[in-house]
Design an enzyme around this catalytic site. Structure first.
Site, PDB file in Angstrom:
ATOM      1  N   GLU A  11       7.294 107.277  12.733  1.00  0.00           N
ATOM      2  CA  GLU A  11       8.323 108.219  12.303  1.00  0.00           C
ATOM      3  C   GLU A  11       9.205 108.662  13.450  1.00  0.00           C
ATOM      4  OE1 GLU A  11       5.936 110.343   8.628  1.00  0.00           O
ATOM      5  OE2 GLU A  11       6.189 111.435  10.492  1.00  0.00           O
ATOM      6  N   CYS A  20      13.052 113.391  17.809  1.00  0.00           N
ATOM      7  CA  CYS A  20      11.630 113.248  18.149  1.00  0.00           C
ATOM      8  C   CYS A  20      11.248 111.791  17.941  1.00  0.00           C
ATOM      9  CB  CYS A  20      10.816 114.164  17.250  1.00  0.00           C
ATOM     10  SG  CYS A  20       9.051 113.997  17.505  1.00  0.00           S
ATOM     11  N   CYS A  32      -2.810 106.553  17.593  1.00  0.00           N
ATOM     12  CA  CYS A  32      -3.140 107.061  18.939  1.00  0.00           C
ATOM     13  C   CYS A  32      -4.648 107.012  19.109  1.00  0.00           C
ATOM     14  CB  CYS A  32      -2.642 108.501  19.106  1.00  0.00           C
ATOM     15  SG  CYS A  32      -2.966 109.179  20.748  1.00  0.00           S
ATOM     16  N   CYS A  89      -7.240 113.773  19.161  1.00  0.00           N
ATOM     17  CA  CYS A  89      -7.250 115.234  19.142  1.00  0.00           C
ATOM     18  C   CYS A  89      -7.593 115.653  17.707  1.00  0.00           C
ATOM     19  CB  CYS A  89      -5.897 115.797  19.572  1.00  0.00           C
ATOM     20  SG  CYS A  89      -5.430 115.214  21.215  1.00  0.00           S
ATOM     21  N   CYS A 111      -4.833 116.478  14.859  1.00  0.00           N
ATOM     22  CA  CYS A 111      -3.617 115.655  14.845  1.00  0.00           C
ATOM     23  C   CYS A 111      -3.757 114.513  13.843  1.00  0.00           C
ATOM     24  CB  CYS A 111      -3.379 115.101  16.252  1.00  0.00           C
ATOM     25  SG  CYS A 111      -2.039 113.891  16.303  1.00  0.00           S
ATOM     26  N   CYS A 143       6.770 114.926  11.686  1.00  0.00           N
ATOM     27  CA  CYS A 143       6.678 113.841  12.649  1.00  0.00           C
ATOM     28  C   CYS A 143       5.231 113.568  12.998  1.00  0.00           C
ATOM     29  CB  CYS A 143       7.458 114.187  13.923  1.00  0.00           C
ATOM     30  SG  CYS A 143       8.019 112.734  14.815  1.00  0.00           S
TER      31      CYS A 143
END
Ligand code: SAH
Ligand code: SF4
Length: 385
Positions: free
Chosen positions: A105, A118, A125, A129, A132, A355
């Site tokens: 995105e 952004c 990823c 975390c 997230c 995002c």
């Protein structure tokens, strides 16, 4: 909801060299290797990045022979837009289909005479975390430099800005979309280089921000390669809590991270710069007054400003966004301790434009102070976004 007509569907990967993601020096090398003059790179960069031209045939200051040759061996291919959505508040979001079938995105948030884009740096990823949604997807792959700078290209192109010559569509870029930029070091550095190059997007270094959750070895070498603004995703005032919610902290604890970020600043020529400390507020986890005091003590004398981000919820997150009151209290403790503190409020709610994480409007201290004078409560303010 669908890609507008003027955005041309892109062809699948080919053997041709994609010139979109090449920095000025890489493009110069490309032309020198072809036996051409170095300055061809400058001409071609202007066509691609200033005018949005993809077809070599249209690059009319190149000879016919060179144009034909380029058409055979090279291409200018941005990633493909799978979907474009516009929010009532002017925020525009793209789902971008990258090779391999995944989506990333990008979100553009206009605010007054600024417009912040952004940008994503990876598909998924690996750092996981706990709060997230990108982390929950796991890691799939790094974006190429063309796919990263291509998000800027597509955003500008979506406004027909090349043709109209109107003001700048994108004034600021934050590497705060999907992925950890410091784990895709070379491609992110190349893309940021293009963002700041006058022959590409010409953004001031202060207006390009890299956000990291703390990949310290790569942060240690960032200053050799880039001098953009830096944001550090702290989210906790001590290692015990940060170990839990930002797992990379177990490898590179807070003290090392803050020291590395400070060294990055110290290497800059502009001595007035500070690190932006990002702190996502999670109800009942890291948002108490005591934790605000602990954070103030931790950051005492540290060259920073603090950006509070009320948690953006997503299905099955297991976390909650704190109340406006809790956010105000946290903000107040830090402000009383003398910090410059901004609170990010969500924009583009109607198109779910988070995002994957935090995109939002920064309500700066000055504006907040003005609104206080106008007699509005801090809570209304925080929730009025
Ligand atoms: N990987 C980088 C950059 C992308 S995330 C980093 O972690 O810094 C950008 C920011 O959004 C980070 O501060 C991240 O911690 C924060 N964030 C992630 N998920 C969020 C959520 N659901 N709500 C609010 N902030 C979030
Ligand atoms: Fe990765 Fe940043 Fe999400 Fe952490 S917050 S999982 S580092 S994208």
């Amino acid at each position: 909801m669908t890609a507008p007509d003027h955005i041309i569907a892109t062809t699948p990967a080919s053997d041709r060299r994609n010139l979109l993601g090449l920095t000025r020096s890489q493009l110069e090398t490309f032309f020198v290797d072809l036996g051409e003059k170095r300055f061809r790179a400058q001409q071609v960069m202007k066509w691609i990045h200033h005018r949005g031209v993809r077809d070599f045939d249209d690059m009319t200051d190149l000879s016919r022979a060179l144009r034909d040759r380029l058409s055979q061996i090279a291409e200018v291919t941005p990633p493909r837009i799978a979907e474009q959505q516009d929010s009532q508040d002017g925020t525009r979001k793209w789902a971008i289909a990258v090779e391999g079938g995944s989506l990333v995105e990008a979100v553009l948030i206009p605010e007054g005479d600024r417009a912040t884009l952004c940008v994503s740096s990876q598909v998924g990823c690996s750092l996981d975390c706990t709060f997230c949604s990108t982390g929950k997807q796991g890691f799939q792959r790094d974006l190429t430099a063309a796919e990263i700078i291509g998000q800027v290209w597509l955003a500008i192109n979506s406004y027909d800005a090349w043709q109209s010559g109107k003001g700048r569509v994108v004034t600021n870029v934050v590497m705060m979309g999907m992925g950890e930029p410091l784990l895709n070091f070379d491609n992110v550095v190349a893309a940021m280089n293009l963002m700041c190059d006058d022959l590409a997007y010409g953004l001031s270094k202060r207006k390009v921000t890299l956000s990291t959750s703390g990949v310290v070895p790569n942060l240690d070498r960032l200053a050799e390669w880039a001098d953009v603004s830096l944001a550090v995703s702290l989210h906790a005032p001590n290692d015990q809590l940060r170990d839990e919610i930002v797992p990379i902290n177990r490898k590179y604890p807070i003290e090392r991270l803050l020291a590395s970020a400070k060294a990055y600043l110290d290497a800059q020529t502009d001595k007035k710069r500070v690190v932006t400390i990002e702190y996502t507020l999670l109800a009942g986890v890291n948002d108490s007054v005591d934790q605000a005091r602990e954070l103030a003590a931790l950051l005492e004398d540290y060259p920073c400003k603090i950006n509070l981000i009320p948690f953006n919820d997503f299905p099955d997150s297991g976390y909650q966004r704190p109340s406006g009151n809790a956010v105000s209290r946290f903000w107040q403790v830090l402000t009383d301790a003398g910090f410059v503190v901004t609170v990010r409020t969500t924009r583009g709610d109607d198109i779910d434009a988070a995002c994957g994480q935090l995109v939002g409007e920064v309500v700066d201290r000055t504006r907040r102070a003005e609104r206080h004078r106008a007699g509005r409560s801090a809570q209304t303010l925080l929730e009025s976004g």
